[in-house]
Motif scaffolding. Structure first.
Motif, PDB file in Angstrom:
ATOM      1  N   VAL A  48       0.836  -1.206   0.000  1.00 43.74           N
ATOM      2  CA  VAL A  48       0.000   0.000   0.000  1.00 43.74           C
ATOM      3  C   VAL A  48       0.867   1.251   0.000  1.00 43.74           C
ATOM      4  O   VAL A  48       0.651   2.173  -0.798  1.00 43.74           O
ATOM      5  CB  VAL A  48      -0.952   0.001   1.223  1.00 43.74           C
ATOM      6  CG1 VAL A  48      -1.628   1.356   1.398  1.00 43.74           C
ATOM      7  CG2 VAL A  48      -1.997  -1.094   1.079  1.00 43.74           C
ATOM      8  N   ALA A  49       1.842   1.317   0.893  1.00 48.25           N
ATOM      9  CA  ALA A  49       2.646   2.533   1.049  1.00 48.25           C
ATOM     10  C   ALA A  49       3.415   2.882  -0.216  1.00 48.25           C
ATOM     11  O   ALA A  49       3.545   4.064  -0.567  1.00 48.25           O
ATOM     12  CB  ALA A  49       3.608   2.380   2.228  1.00 48.25           C
ATOM     13  N   THR A  50       3.932   1.885  -0.924  1.00 44.80           N
ATOM     14  CA  THR A  50       4.672   2.139  -2.163  1.00 44.80           C
ATOM     15  C   THR A  50       3.757   2.136  -3.381  1.00 44.80           C
ATOM     16  O   THR A  50       4.234   2.245  -4.510  1.00 44.80           O
ATOM     17  CB  THR A  50       5.773   1.086  -2.378  1.00 44.80           C
ATOM     18  OG1 THR A  50       5.163  -0.200  -2.556  1.00 44.80           O
ATOM     19  CG2 THR A  50       6.757   1.045  -1.225  1.00 44.80           C
ATOM     20  N   PHE A  51       2.462   2.041  -3.157  1.00 44.67           N
ATOM     21  CA  PHE A  51       1.447   1.922  -4.209  1.00 44.67           C
ATOM     22  C   PHE A  51       1.860   0.844  -5.203  1.00 44.67           C
ATOM     23  O   PHE A  51       2.018   1.062  -6.378  1.00 44.67           O
ATOM     24  CB  PHE A  51       1.180   3.255  -4.893  1.00 44.67           C
ATOM     25  CG  PHE A  51      -0.143   3.293  -5.627  1.00 44.67           C
ATOM     26  CD1 PHE A  51      -1.318   2.946  -4.994  1.00 44.67           C
ATOM     27  CD2 PHE A  51      -0.198   3.687  -6.949  1.00 44.67           C
ATOM     28  CE1 PHE A  51      -2.537   2.971  -5.670  1.00 44.67           C
ATOM     29  CE2 PHE A  51      -1.409   3.729  -7.632  1.00 44.67           C
ATOM     30  CZ  PHE A  51      -2.580   3.373  -6.989  1.00 44.67           C
ATOM     31  N   PHE A  52       2.029  -0.345  -4.652  1.00 51.17           N
ATOM     32  CA  PHE A  52       2.337  -1.555  -5.402  1.00 51.17           C
ATOM     33  C   PHE A  52       3.638  -1.426  -6.191  1.00 51.17           C
ATOM     34  O   PHE A  52       3.745  -1.883  -7.327  1.00 51.17           O
ATOM     35  CB  PHE A  52       1.155  -1.960  -6.284  1.00 51.17           C
ATOM     36  CG  PHE A  52      -0.112  -2.075  -5.489  1.00 51.17           C
ATOM     37  CD1 PHE A  52      -0.343  -3.178  -4.680  1.00 51.17           C
ATOM     38  CD2 PHE A  52      -1.039  -1.039  -5.487  1.00 51.17           C
ATOM     39  CE1 PHE A  52      -1.496  -3.265  -3.906  1.00 51.17           C
ATOM     40  CE2 PHE A  52      -2.197  -1.117  -4.714  1.00 51.17           C
ATOM     41  CZ  PHE A  52      -2.420  -2.234  -3.925  1.00 51.17           C
ATOM     42  N   GLY A  53       4.608  -0.757  -5.558  1.00 52.20           N
ATOM     43  CA  GLY A  53       5.948  -0.670  -6.131  1.00 52.20           C
ATOM     44  C   GLY A  53       6.237   0.578  -6.925  1.00 52.20           C
ATOM     45  O   GLY A  53       7.382   0.836  -7.275  1.00 52.20           O
ATOM     46  N   SER A  54       5.230   1.399  -7.214  1.00 53.88           N
ATOM     47  CA  SER A  54       5.492   2.598  -8.017  1.00 53.88           C
ATOM     48  C   SER A  54       6.401   3.581  -7.291  1.00 53.88           C
ATOM     49  O   SER A  54       7.124   4.348  -7.927  1.00 53.88           O
ATOM     50  CB  SER A  54       4.180   3.281  -8.421  1.00 53.88           C
ATOM     51  OG  SER A  54       3.457   3.719  -7.290  1.00 53.88           O
ATOM     52  N   GLY A  55       6.399   3.553  -5.964  1.00 56.54           N
ATOM     53  CA  GLY A  55       7.262   4.437  -5.200  1.00 56.54           C
ATOM     54  C   GLY A  55       8.727   4.030  -5.220  1.00 56.54           C
ATOM     55  O   GLY A  55       9.576   4.759  -4.707  1.00 56.54           O
ATOM     56  N   LEU A  56       9.020   2.885  -5.823  1.00 57.82           N
ATOM     57  CA  LEU A  56      10.406   2.440  -5.915  1.00 57.82           C
ATOM     58  C   LEU A  56      11.086   2.969  -7.168  1.00 57.82           C
ATOM     59  O   LEU A  56      12.280   2.753  -7.377  1.00 57.82           O
ATOM     60  CB  LEU A  56      10.470   0.910  -5.874  1.00 57.82           C
ATOM     61  CG  LEU A  56       9.836   0.283  -4.623  1.00 57.82           C
ATOM     62  CD1 LEU A  56       9.848  -1.237  -4.719  1.00 57.82           C
ATOM     63  CD2 LEU A  56      10.543   0.751  -3.357  1.00 57.82           C
ATOM     64  N   GLY A  57      10.315   3.682  -8.025  1.00 58.73           N
ATOM     65  CA  GLY A  57      10.890   4.280  -9.226  1.00 58.73           C
ATOM     66  C   GLY A  57      11.833   5.414  -8.886  1.00 58.73           C
ATOM     67  O   GLY A  57      11.635   6.125  -7.904  1.00 58.73           O
ATOM     68  N   TRP A  64       6.622   9.343  -9.612  1.00 58.90           N
ATOM     69  CA  TRP A  64       6.208   8.019 -10.110  1.00 58.90           C
ATOM     70  C   TRP A  64       4.871   7.603  -9.492  1.00 58.90           C
ATOM     71  O   TRP A  64       3.981   7.100 -10.184  1.00 58.90           O
ATOM     72  CB  TRP A  64       7.271   6.964  -9.799  1.00 58.90           C
ATOM     73  CG  TRP A  64       8.478   7.049 -10.673  1.00 58.90           C
ATOM     74  CD1 TRP A  64       9.664   7.677 -10.387  1.00 58.90           C
ATOM     75  CD2 TRP A  64       8.632   6.500 -11.986  1.00 58.90           C
ATOM     76  NE1 TRP A  64      10.533   7.546 -11.429  1.00 58.90           N
ATOM     77  CE2 TRP A  64       9.935   6.828 -12.428  1.00 58.90           C
ATOM     78  CE3 TRP A  64       7.801   5.770 -12.821  1.00 58.90           C
ATOM     79  CZ2 TRP A  64      10.423   6.438 -13.678  1.00 58.90           C
ATOM     80  CZ3 TRP A  64       8.289   5.376 -14.062  1.00 58.90           C
ATOM     81  CH2 TRP A  64       9.579   5.715 -14.482  1.00 58.90           C
ATOM     82  N   GLY A  65       4.727   7.791  -8.191  1.00 60.36           N
ATOM     83  CA  GLY A  65       3.474   7.442  -7.528  1.00 60.36           C
ATOM     84  C   GLY A  65       2.311   8.282  -8.030  1.00 60.36           C
ATOM     85  O   GLY A  65       1.213   7.766  -8.260  1.00 60.36           O
ATOM     86  N   PHE A 120      10.051   6.579  -0.697  1.00 64.13           N
ATOM     87  CA  PHE A 120       9.345   5.556  -1.473  1.00 64.13           C
ATOM     88  C   PHE A 120       7.915   5.334  -0.989  1.00 64.13           C
ATOM     89  O   PHE A 120       7.165   4.592  -1.612  1.00 64.13           O
ATOM     90  CB  PHE A 120      10.126   4.238  -1.481  1.00 64.13           C
ATOM     91  CG  PHE A 120      10.556   3.765  -0.131  1.00 64.13           C
ATOM     92  CD1 PHE A 120       9.686   3.112   0.710  1.00 64.13           C
ATOM     93  CD2 PHE A 120      11.858   3.979   0.303  1.00 64.13           C
ATOM     94  CE1 PHE A 120      10.087   2.672   1.958  1.00 64.13           C
ATOM     95  CE2 PHE A 120      12.275   3.541   1.548  1.00 64.13           C
ATOM     96  CZ  PHE A 120      11.394   2.887   2.379  1.00 64.13           C
ATOM     97  N   VAL A 121       7.516   5.955   0.120  1.00 66.07           N
ATOM     98  CA  VAL A 121       6.108   5.916   0.536  1.00 66.07           C
ATOM     99  C   VAL A 121       5.363   6.956  -0.299  1.00 66.07           C
ATOM    100  O   VAL A 121       5.573   8.155  -0.147  1.00 66.07           O
ATOM    101  CB  VAL A 121       5.956   6.208   2.041  1.00 66.07           C
ATOM    102  CG1 VAL A 121       4.488   6.382   2.405  1.00 66.07           C
ATOM    103  CG2 VAL A 121       6.576   5.089   2.866  1.00 66.07           C
ATOM    104  N   VAL A 122       4.508   6.479  -1.205  1.00 64.48           N
ATOM    105  CA  VAL A 122       3.841   7.382  -2.151  1.00 64.48           C
ATOM    106  C   VAL A 122       2.318   7.307  -2.068  1.00 64.48           C
ATOM    107  O   VAL A 122       1.630   7.927  -2.871  1.00 64.48           O
ATOM    108  CB  VAL A 122       4.306   7.121  -3.604  1.00 64.48           C
ATOM    109  CG1 VAL A 122       5.781   7.452  -3.766  1.00 64.48           C
ATOM    110  CG2 VAL A 122       4.003   5.695  -4.043  1.00 64.48           C
TER     111      VAL A 122
END
Length: 197
Positions: A48-57, A64-65, A120-122
Protein backbone atom coordinates in the motif's frame (compact mmCIF):
# COMPACT_ATOMS: atom_id res chain seq x y z
CA UNK A 1 30.03 -13.25 23.23
CA UNK A 2 32.49 -11.26 21.12
CA UNK A 3 32.98 -7.54 21.62
CA UNK A 4 31.64 -6.92 18.12
CA UNK A 5 28.41 -8.78 18.86
CA UNK A 6 28.07 -6.99 22.21
CA UNK A 7 28.60 -3.61 20.52
CA UNK A 8 25.88 -4.47 18.00
CA UNK A 9 23.43 -5.38 20.77
CA UNK A 10 24.27 -2.19 22.67
CA UNK A 11 23.68 -0.11 19.53
CA UNK A 12 20.27 -1.74 18.97
CA UNK A 13 19.26 -1.18 22.59
CA UNK A 14 20.36 2.46 22.40
CA UNK A 15 18.45 3.04 19.14
CA UNK A 16 15.33 1.39 20.57
CA UNK A 17 15.48 3.59 23.64
CA UNK A 18 15.89 6.70 21.44
CA UNK A 19 12.84 5.64 19.40
CA UNK A 20 10.79 5.15 22.58
CA UNK A 21 11.75 8.62 23.80
CA UNK A 22 10.78 10.18 20.45
CA UNK A 23 7.50 8.24 20.35
CA UNK A 24 6.70 9.48 23.84
CA UNK A 25 7.22 13.03 22.59
CA UNK A 26 4.76 12.37 19.76
CA UNK A 27 7.04 12.21 16.75
CA UNK A 28 10.11 10.91 15.03
CA UNK A 29 13.49 12.59 14.53
CA UNK A 30 14.65 13.80 11.11
CA UNK A 31 17.22 11.04 10.71
CA UNK A 32 16.90 7.30 10.86
CA UNK A 33 15.44 5.68 13.94
CA UNK A 34 15.32 2.11 15.16
CA UNK A 35 13.15 -0.39 13.35
CA UNK A 36 10.74 -2.02 15.76
CA UNK A 37 10.86 -5.18 13.66
CA UNK A 38 14.38 -5.16 12.22
CA UNK A 39 14.78 -7.22 9.10
CA UNK A 40 11.04 -7.89 8.67
CA UNK A 41 8.57 -6.26 6.33
CA UNK A 42 4.80 -6.18 6.69
CA UNK A 43 3.79 -7.10 3.13
CA UNK A 44 0.40 -5.36 2.96
CA UNK A 45 1.83 -2.13 4.41
CA UNK A 46 4.72 -2.02 1.94
CA UNK A 47 2.38 -2.81 -0.98
CA UNK A 48 0.00 0.00 0.00
CA UNK A 49 2.65 2.53 1.05
CA UNK A 50 4.67 2.14 -2.16
CA UNK A 51 1.45 1.92 -4.21
CA UNK A 52 2.34 -1.56 -5.40
CA UNK A 53 5.95 -0.67 -6.13
CA UNK A 54 5.49 2.60 -8.02
CA UNK A 55 7.26 4.44 -5.20
CA UNK A 56 10.41 2.44 -5.92
CA UNK A 57 10.89 4.28 -9.23
CA UNK A 58 13.83 6.64 -9.50
CA UNK A 59 14.46 9.51 -9.67
CA UNK A 60 11.54 11.22 -7.95
CA UNK A 61 9.47 8.42 -6.40
CA UNK A 62 6.71 10.92 -5.54
CA UNK A 63 6.32 11.72 -9.23
CA UNK A 64 6.21 8.02 -10.11
CA UNK A 65 3.47 7.44 -7.53
CA UNK A 66 1.50 10.47 -8.73
CA UNK A 67 1.76 9.36 -12.36
CA UNK A 68 0.66 5.80 -11.51
CA UNK A 69 -2.40 7.11 -9.63
CA UNK A 70 -3.20 9.53 -12.48
CA UNK A 71 -2.96 6.73 -15.07
CA UNK A 72 -5.39 4.57 -13.08
CA UNK A 73 -7.85 7.47 -12.78
CA UNK A 74 -7.44 8.30 -16.49
CA UNK A 75 -8.04 4.69 -17.55
CA UNK A 76 -11.17 4.60 -15.41
CA UNK A 77 -12.46 7.91 -16.77
CA UNK A 78 -11.66 7.37 -20.46
CA UNK A 79 -12.14 3.65 -20.97
CA UNK A 80 -15.00 2.80 -18.63
CA UNK A 81 -16.94 5.99 -19.52
CA UNK A 82 -18.62 6.41 -16.13
CA UNK A 83 -21.08 9.23 -15.61
CA UNK A 84 -19.70 12.25 -13.73
CA UNK A 85 -21.59 11.10 -10.63
CA UNK A 86 -20.13 7.60 -10.87
CA UNK A 87 -16.63 8.99 -11.46
CA UNK A 88 -17.09 11.26 -8.46
CA UNK A 89 -18.14 8.30 -6.30
CA UNK A 90 -15.22 6.16 -7.49
CA UNK A 91 -12.74 8.99 -6.92
CA UNK A 92 -14.05 9.71 -3.42
CA UNK A 93 -13.91 6.00 -2.59
CA UNK A 94 -10.31 5.85 -3.83
CA UNK A 95 -9.37 8.90 -1.77
CA UNK A 96 -11.01 7.49 1.36
CA UNK A 97 -9.31 4.11 0.87
CA UNK A 98 -5.89 5.61 0.20
CA UNK A 99 -6.10 7.72 3.37
CA UNK A 100 -7.65 5.04 5.58
CA UNK A 101 -5.10 2.40 4.57
CA UNK A 102 -2.32 4.88 3.86
CA UNK A 103 -1.89 6.29 7.36
CA UNK A 104 -1.29 2.94 9.12
CA UNK A 105 0.71 1.59 6.16
CA UNK A 106 2.96 4.66 6.12
CA UNK A 107 3.45 4.37 9.89
CA UNK A 108 4.47 0.72 9.66
CA UNK A 109 6.82 1.28 6.71
CA UNK A 110 8.43 4.32 8.35
CA UNK A 111 9.13 2.24 11.45
CA UNK A 112 10.36 -0.79 9.54
CA UNK A 113 12.61 1.27 7.26
CA UNK A 114 13.95 3.35 10.17
CA UNK A 115 12.96 6.65 8.50
CA UNK A 116 10.58 9.41 9.46
CA UNK A 117 9.22 10.05 5.95
CA UNK A 118 10.61 7.53 3.44
CA UNK A 119 10.62 8.87 -0.12
CA UNK A 120 9.34 5.56 -1.47
CA UNK A 121 6.11 5.92 0.54
CA UNK A 122 3.84 7.38 -2.15
CA UNK A 123 0.33 6.52 -0.98
CA UNK A 124 0.16 10.14 0.19
CA UNK A 125 0.77 11.31 -3.40
CA UNK A 126 -1.95 8.93 -4.57
CA UNK A 127 -4.50 10.50 -2.22
CA UNK A 128 -3.34 14.01 -3.10
CA UNK A 129 -3.47 13.63 -6.87
CA UNK A 130 -6.90 11.95 -6.71
CA UNK A 131 -8.16 14.89 -4.64
CA UNK A 132 -6.83 17.24 -7.33
CA UNK A 133 -8.50 15.16 -10.05
CA UNK A 134 -11.89 15.89 -8.45
CA UNK A 135 -11.56 19.13 -10.39
CA UNK A 136 -11.49 17.18 -13.67
CA UNK A 137 -14.64 15.10 -13.02
CA UNK A 138 -16.67 17.09 -15.55
CA UNK A 139 -13.70 17.54 -17.92
CA UNK A 140 -11.89 14.18 -18.05
CA UNK A 141 -9.72 15.10 -21.04
CA UNK A 142 -5.94 15.06 -21.38
CA UNK A 143 -5.57 18.83 -20.77
CA UNK A 144 -7.39 18.79 -17.43
CA UNK A 145 -5.78 15.54 -16.31
CA UNK A 146 -2.25 16.72 -17.15
CA UNK A 147 -2.91 20.09 -15.51
CA UNK A 148 -4.20 18.33 -12.37
CA UNK A 149 -1.03 16.24 -12.18
CA UNK A 150 1.24 19.26 -12.68
CA UNK A 151 -0.63 21.41 -10.16
CA UNK A 152 -0.50 18.70 -7.55
CA UNK A 153 3.24 18.17 -8.02
CA UNK A 154 3.86 21.92 -7.72
CA UNK A 155 1.92 22.18 -4.45
CA UNK A 156 3.39 18.91 -3.14
CA UNK A 157 6.93 20.13 -3.76
CA UNK A 158 6.53 23.76 -2.65
CA UNK A 159 4.28 22.96 0.35
CA UNK A 160 2.72 26.39 0.99
CA UNK A 161 1.38 27.23 4.44
CA UNK A 162 -0.01 25.27 6.24
CA UNK A 163 0.96 22.18 4.19
CA UNK A 164 4.51 21.93 5.57
CA UNK A 165 3.25 22.25 9.15
CA UNK A 166 1.14 19.12 8.69
CA UNK A 167 4.35 17.10 8.31
CA UNK A 168 4.77 17.55 12.07
CA UNK A 169 1.77 15.31 12.77
CA UNK A 170 2.85 11.97 14.25
CA UNK A 171 4.05 9.15 12.03
CA UNK A 172 1.76 8.16 9.13
CA UNK A 173 -0.57 11.10 9.70
CA UNK A 174 2.26 13.53 9.03
CA UNK A 175 3.32 11.59 5.95
CA UNK A 176 -0.18 11.51 4.42
CA UNK A 177 -1.99 14.68 5.46
CA UNK A 178 0.50 17.18 4.06
CA UNK A 179 -0.16 15.72 0.60
CA UNK A 180 -3.91 15.74 1.24
CA UNK A 181 -3.60 19.48 1.91
CA UNK A 182 -1.44 19.95 -1.22
CA UNK A 183 -4.15 18.12 -3.18
CA UNK A 184 -6.82 20.46 -1.81
CA UNK A 185 -4.79 23.50 -2.89
CA UNK A 186 -4.27 22.05 -6.37
CA UNK A 187 -7.96 21.09 -6.64
CA UNK A 188 -9.03 24.65 -5.78
CA UNK A 189 -6.68 26.13 -8.39
CA UNK A 190 -7.87 23.62 -11.00
CA UNK A 191 -11.49 24.59 -10.33
CA UNK A 192 -10.57 28.24 -10.94
CA UNK A 193 -8.68 27.41 -14.12
CA UNK A 194 -11.60 25.35 -15.43
CA UNK A 195 -13.24 28.65 -16.45
CA UNK A 196 -10.51 29.29 -19.03
CA UNK A 197 -9.50 25.84 -20.29
Amino acid sequence: MTSKAQAKLDAKASALEAARVMAAKGGWPEGATCSFRAGRKTFWAWAVATFFGSGLGKPGPGTWGSVAATLIWTATALFLHPSPQSLLGLTLAGIALSITLGVPAATIVARESCRKDPGFVVIDEVAGVWITLLGAIYHPDWKHILLALLLFRVFDITKPFPVRQLEKLPEGSGIVFDDVAAGLYAWAVLLLLNRWI
